[in-house]
Structures are given as structure tokens and as C-alpha cells.
Design a protein around this motif. Structure first.
Motif, mmCIF file in Angstrom:
data_model
loop_
_atom_site.group_PDB
_atom_site.id
_atom_site.type_symbol
_atom_site.label_atom_id
_atom_site.label_comp_id
_atom_site.label_asym_id
_atom_site.label_seq_id
_atom_site.Cartn_x
_atom_site.Cartn_y
_atom_site.Cartn_z
ATOM 1 N N LYS A 1 0.822 -1.212 0.000
ATOM 2 C CA LYS A 1 0.000 0.000 0.000
ATOM 3 C C LYS A 1 0.862 1.271 0.000
ATOM 4 C CE LYS A 1 -3.830 -2.356 2.334
ATOM 5 N NZ LYS A 1 -4.456 -2.678 1.051
ATOM 6 N N LEU A 2 1.870 1.288 -0.864
ATOM 7 C CA LEU A 2 2.748 2.442 -0.992
ATOM 8 C C LEU A 2 2.159 3.448 -1.968
ATOM 9 C CD1 LEU A 2 6.158 0.522 -1.229
ATOM 10 C CD2 LEU A 2 5.094 1.533 0.798
ATOM 11 N N SER A 3 2.614 4.700 -1.848
ATOM 12 C CA SER A 3 2.109 5.739 -2.748
ATOM 13 C C SER A 3 2.576 5.462 -4.172
ATOM 14 C CB SER A 3 2.611 7.112 -2.292
ATOM 15 O OG SER A 3 4.028 7.169 -2.330
ATOM 16 N N PHE A 4 1.717 5.776 -5.133
ATOM 17 C CA PHE A 4 2.022 5.522 -6.538
ATOM 18 C C PHE A 4 1.369 6.599 -7.377
ATOM 19 C CE2 PHE A 4 0.916 3.749 -10.669
ATOM 20 C CZ PHE A 4 2.147 3.273 -11.102
ATOM 21 N N GLU A 5 2.177 7.265 -8.209
ATOM 22 C CA GLU A 5 1.660 8.349 -9.030
ATOM 23 C C GLU A 5 2.031 8.133 -10.495
ATOM 24 O OE1 GLU A 5 2.938 12.117 -7.628
ATOM 25 O OE2 GLU A 5 2.279 11.779 -5.558
ATOM 26 N N MET A 6 1.031 8.004 -11.328
ATOM 27 C CA MET A 6 1.215 7.935 -12.770
ATOM 28 C C MET A 6 -0.148 8.091 -13.423
ATOM 29 S SD MET A 6 2.970 5.013 -15.213
ATOM 30 C CE MET A 6 4.626 5.608 -14.847
ATOM 31 N N SER A 7 -0.212 8.889 -14.479
ATOM 32 C CA SER A 7 -1.496 9.070 -15.161
ATOM 33 C C SER A 7 -1.833 7.807 -15.948
ATOM 34 C CB SER A 7 -1.429 10.274 -16.099
ATOM 35 O OG SER A 7 -0.591 9.998 -17.213
ATOM 36 N N LEU A 8 -3.112 7.590 -16.156
ATOM 37 C CA LEU A 8 -3.549 6.434 -16.936
ATOM 38 C C LEU A 8 -3.050 6.507 -18.379
ATOM 39 C CD1 LEU A 8 -5.160 3.831 -17.249
ATOM 40 C CD2 LEU A 8 -7.218 5.237 -17.552
ATOM 41 N N PRO A 9 -3.152 7.652 -19.060
ATOM 42 C CA PRO A 9 -2.620 7.718 -20.431
ATOM 43 C C PRO A 9 -1.124 7.409 -20.512
ATOM 44 C CG PRO A 9 -4.071 9.571 -20.016
ATOM 45 C CD PRO A 9 -3.869 8.889 -18.695
ATOM 46 N N LYS A 10 -0.355 7.865 -19.516
ATOM 47 C CA LYS A 10 1.081 7.585 -19.523
ATOM 48 C C LYS A 10 1.340 6.097 -19.364
ATOM 49 C CE LYS A 10 5.465 8.847 -17.290
ATOM 50 N NZ LYS A 10 6.105 9.672 -16.232
ATOM 51 N N ALA A 11 0.576 5.438 -18.512
ATOM 52 C CA ALA A 11 0.747 3.998 -18.299
ATOM 53 C C ALA A 11 0.416 3.225 -19.569
ATOM 54 C CB ALA A 11 -0.142 3.528 -17.144
ATOM 55 N N VAL A 12 -0.695 3.570 -20.218
ATOM 56 C CA VAL A 12 -1.101 2.853 -21.421
ATOM 57 C C VAL A 12 -0.128 3.132 -22.571
ATOM 58 C CG1 VAL A 12 -2.924 2.572 -23.146
ATOM 59 C CG2 VAL A 12 -3.518 2.819 -20.730
ATOM 60 N N THR A 13 0.376 4.361 -22.662
ATOM 61 C CA THR A 13 1.371 4.682 -23.693
ATOM 62 C C THR A 13 2.646 3.878 -23.478
ATOM 63 O OG1 THR A 13 0.499 6.918 -23.996
ATOM 64 C CG2 THR A 13 2.776 6.522 -24.702
ATOM 65 N N TRP A 14 3.053 3.744 -22.225
ATOM 66 C CA TRP A 14 4.241 2.929 -21.934
ATOM 67 C C TRP A 14 4.012 1.487 -22.370
ATOM 68 C CZ3 TRP A 14 4.948 -1.454 -18.988
ATOM 69 C CH2 TRP A 14 6.266 -1.837 -18.758
ATOM 70 N N PHE A 15 2.860 0.956 -22.052
ATOM 71 C CA PHE A 15 2.506 -0.413 -22.448
ATOM 72 C C PHE A 15 2.563 -0.567 -23.966
ATOM 73 C CE2 PHE A 15 -1.016 -3.395 -23.552
ATOM 74 C CZ PHE A 15 -0.466 -4.559 -23.042
ATOM 75 N N ARG A 16 1.967 0.371 -24.680
ATOM 76 C CA ARG A 16 1.991 0.340 -26.143
ATOM 77 C C ARG A 16 3.424 0.367 -26.680
ATOM 78 N NH1 ARG A 16 0.881 5.844 -28.929
ATOM 79 N NH2 ARG A 16 3.063 5.965 -28.236
ATOM 80 N N ASP A 17 4.246 1.242 -26.109
ATOM 81 C CA ASP A 17 5.625 1.373 -26.584
ATOM 82 C C ASP A 17 6.441 0.109 -26.338
ATOM 83 O OD1 ASP A 17 4.987 3.910 -27.411
ATOM 84 O OD2 ASP A 17 5.981 4.933 -25.734
ATOM 85 N N GLN A 18 6.154 -0.596 -25.228
ATOM 86 C CA GLN A 18 6.859 -1.855 -24.965
ATOM 87 C C GLN A 18 6.480 -2.909 -25.997
ATOM 88 O OE1 GLN A 18 9.225 -1.338 -22.585
ATOM 89 N NE2 GLN A 18 8.112 0.607 -22.664
ATOM 90 N N ILE A 19 5.196 -2.974 -26.326
ATOM 91 C CA ILE A 19 4.739 -3.929 -27.341
ATOM 92 C C ILE A 19 5.442 -3.666 -28.669
ATOM 93 C CG2 ILE A 19 2.742 -4.608 -28.750
ATOM 94 C CD1 ILE A 19 0.993 -4.152 -26.283
ATOM 95 N N ILE A 20 5.550 -2.397 -29.025
ATOM 96 C CA ILE A 20 6.185 -2.025 -30.298
ATOM 97 C C ILE A 20 7.665 -2.363 -30.280
ATOM 98 C CG2 ILE A 20 6.790 -0.081 -31.780
ATOM 99 C CD1 ILE A 20 4.116 1.211 -30.898
ATOM 100 N N GLU A 21 8.362 -2.043 -29.189
ATOM 101 C CA GLU A 21 9.797 -2.313 -29.128
ATOM 102 C C GLU A 21 10.085 -3.811 -29.121
ATOM 103 O OE1 GLU A 21 13.815 -2.459 -28.971
ATOM 104 O OE2 GLU A 21 12.493 -0.838 -29.656
ATOM 105 N N ILE A 22 9.285 -4.591 -28.425
ATOM 106 C CA ILE A 22 9.472 -6.045 -28.424
ATOM 107 C C ILE A 22 9.303 -6.593 -29.839
ATOM 108 C CG2 ILE A 22 8.445 -8.232 -27.656
ATOM 109 C CD1 ILE A 22 7.858 -6.770 -24.965
ATOM 110 N N HIS A 23 8.277 -6.129 -30.534
ATOM 111 C CA HIS A 23 8.064 -6.580 -31.917
ATOM 112 C C HIS A 23 9.205 -6.115 -32.826
ATOM 113 C CE1 HIS A 23 6.111 -7.668 -35.628
ATOM 114 N NE2 HIS A 23 6.167 -6.418 -36.052
ATOM 115 N N ASN A 24 9.630 -4.862 -32.681
ATOM 116 C CA ASN A 24 10.725 -4.358 -33.511
ATOM 117 C C ASN A 24 12.023 -5.119 -33.250
ATOM 118 O OD1 ASN A 24 9.075 -2.499 -34.737
ATOM 119 N ND2 ASN A 24 9.699 -0.788 -33.438
ATOM 120 N N THR A 25 12.221 -5.538 -31.996
ATOM 121 C CA THR A 25 13.383 -6.375 -31.686
ATOM 122 C C THR A 25 13.267 -7.710 -32.401
ATOM 123 O OG1 THR A 25 13.611 -5.333 -29.512
ATOM 124 C CG2 THR A 25 14.739 -7.442 -29.843
#
Length: 259
Positions: A126-150
Motif C-alpha cells: 500500500k505504498l504511494s504511486f503516481e502515474m497518469s492512466l494515459p502515460k501507463a497505457v502509452t508505456w505499455f503500447r511502446d513496450q509492445i512495439i519495441e518487443i516486436h521491432n526487436t
């Protein structure tokens, strides 16, 4: 000499009997000798009741993680993937025992140690956590793209990454399947997420991949702390549906399929 194992001080002479299941004192000594360091076990929280793989062990010192693969050559594809991956996790050195074509006693990957705490542990403590939802989803999208590009880079360089024939001409996507919160670190200093596990990874047909995206997004978002999910109203179907559709639209435009 005393060493710290899971926050307990024990005598080194008792270490072999005290190590958690799945770890080995002799291999710890081997890592210490080969890499001139002093490691302790790095335990991953079991997922859905599963114990750590009997063929993989993980150890760490202050700067690096050492991933030990036992008795298989299947991890060689993973090694090639990491050497071509352009994300946070990087393979720095590899040690092997056994060199014949069909037999390999073990391999040890030396990997950079990424700062942060897993999303799972942040939620449990139950630690503090700060990140916007759009930033989290964009990060997820970018990981999918980089894994595929690799995967594409490896496909162009190594026979192990060639794709089979698709009679339906849908193409293939190189993808990672386990978006559990235990595989994602959050660095509270930089406010950044880091993916720290890439197994399993493989080519899958595009039509199958498109069906899996929603499930992978759900697994990813479910790994975040409960309070964060409530704050962003991820219990509402209309919000989840909108996020999923926008992600799928982005990926369909940004992913270059392999045939």
C-alpha cells in the motif's frame, strides 16, 4: 562472514541448507568466482501459486542480476533477443558450461540491475504511486512495439527468428505474453516503469495477436495498485472499452507485420 538472504542474517557455513527451494550454493559460488562478486538469491513472487521454474535461478549483487539457465539451449533465443533489445534491460555478459552442440550444462546471463519496486509489491505494501492512466497505457503500447521491432531485427539476422509460412497471409507479430505486475518495476525517483522479464516471447499470427491484446492490457492494468485502479475508474466498462479500442487502433497503425 554473514550474508543477507531475504532480510535474515545467517552464517555462510549454513547457507546451503537455508537457501530457498530452487537455489543452489555451488552455483552461487560459481557466479561469485566467475564474475568476482558476492551474490544473494533474488526470489520472484510465485504467480498464481506457481513455484519458480526448476530450470531457472536468479541471483543479484548491488549492481547486477545473474540469471542461471540449467541444461537447455532454448534460452539462446532469449540471449539473442536481449542483445538486440533497445529498452531498459540489457545483457552485459554470458558464461557457459558445456559447449557441445546438443548439451549445455548451464548458462549465466549478467544483466543490468534496474531500480524500482514491482507493481505487485507496491500494491501489497500500500505504498504511494503516481502515474497518469494515459502515460501507463502509452508505456505499455511502446513496450509492445519495441518487443516486436526487436523481433524484426532478430528475424533479419538470425535463423532462429525466421517465421513459418502463413497460408492466410495475415503475417506475424513478435510478442511477450506475461504482463503480470511482478514483471514490471516502478522507479519512484524517475516515475518510470520498466519491464524486467521477457519470457515467454515468440511469433504469433496477427489474427491471434489482435484477440490477445485486450487480455494483455487487462493483465497489465490489473497489476497496478487497487487504489490507483479505483481512482481511474477501471471498474467501468465504457472506460476500459475506450482504452482498449484506442490501443488497438494505435497498434494496428504502428506495428509492421512480418510475413
Amino acid at each position: 562472514m554473514l550474508v543477507k538472504v531475504f532480510s535474515k542474517q545467517i552464517n555462510i557455513s549454513m547457507l546451503e541448507n537455508k537457501l530457498p527451494r530452487g537455489f543452489n550454493h555451488r552455483r552461487m559460488k560459481l557466479i561469485n568466482r566467475v564474475f568476482k562478486t558476492d551474490v544473494t538469491p533474488l526470489r520472484k513472487v510465485p504467480q498464481i501459486g506457481l513455484e519458480q521454474s526448476a530450470t531457472i535461478e536468479m541471483y543479484a549483487d548491488d549492481q547486477f542480476v545473474y540469471k542461471v539457465f540449467l541444461g537447455s539451449r532454448q534460452h539462446e533465443q532469449f540471449e539473442l533477443f536481449l542483445k538486440n533489445y533497445q529498452g531498459s534491460m540489457q545483457i552485459l555478459d554470458v558464461y557457459r558450461q558445456g559447449t557441445s552442440t546438443n548439451f549445455l550444462k548451464l548458462s549465466i546471463f549478467k544483466i543490468n540491475k534496474i531500480p524500482g519496486m514491482t507493481l505487485t509489491n507496491i500494491g501489497e505494501e500500500k505504498l504511494s504511486f503516481e502515474m497518469s492512466l494515459p502515460k501507463a497505457v502509452t508505456w505499455f503500447r511502446d513496450q509492445i512495439i519495441e518487443i516486436h521491432n526487436t523481433g524484426i531485427r532478430c528475424n533479419e539476422r538470425y535463423e532462429q527468428f525466421k517465421v513459418g509460412n502463413d497460408p492466410w497471409d495475415h503475417g506475424f507479430v513478435f510478442t511477450f505474453s506475461d504482463w503480470h505486475g511482478q514483471n514490471i518495476l516502478f522507479d519512484s525517483k524517475t516515475k518510470k516503469l520498466h519491464l524486467v522479464d521477457f519470457e515467454p516471447i515468440d511469433w504469433i499470427p496477427v489474427n491471434t495477436w489482435q484477440l490477445l491484446i485486450k487480455d494483455q492490457l487487462r493483465s497489465f492494468l490489473n497489476g497496478f495498485p487497487d487504489e490507483w485502479k479505483r481512482h481511474h475508474k477501471l471498474y467501468r466498462h465504457d472506460i476500459v472499452r475506450k482504452i482498449t479500442q484506442e490501443l488497438q487502433d494505435d497498434l494496428n497503425q504502428l506495428i509492421k507485420y512480418v510475413f
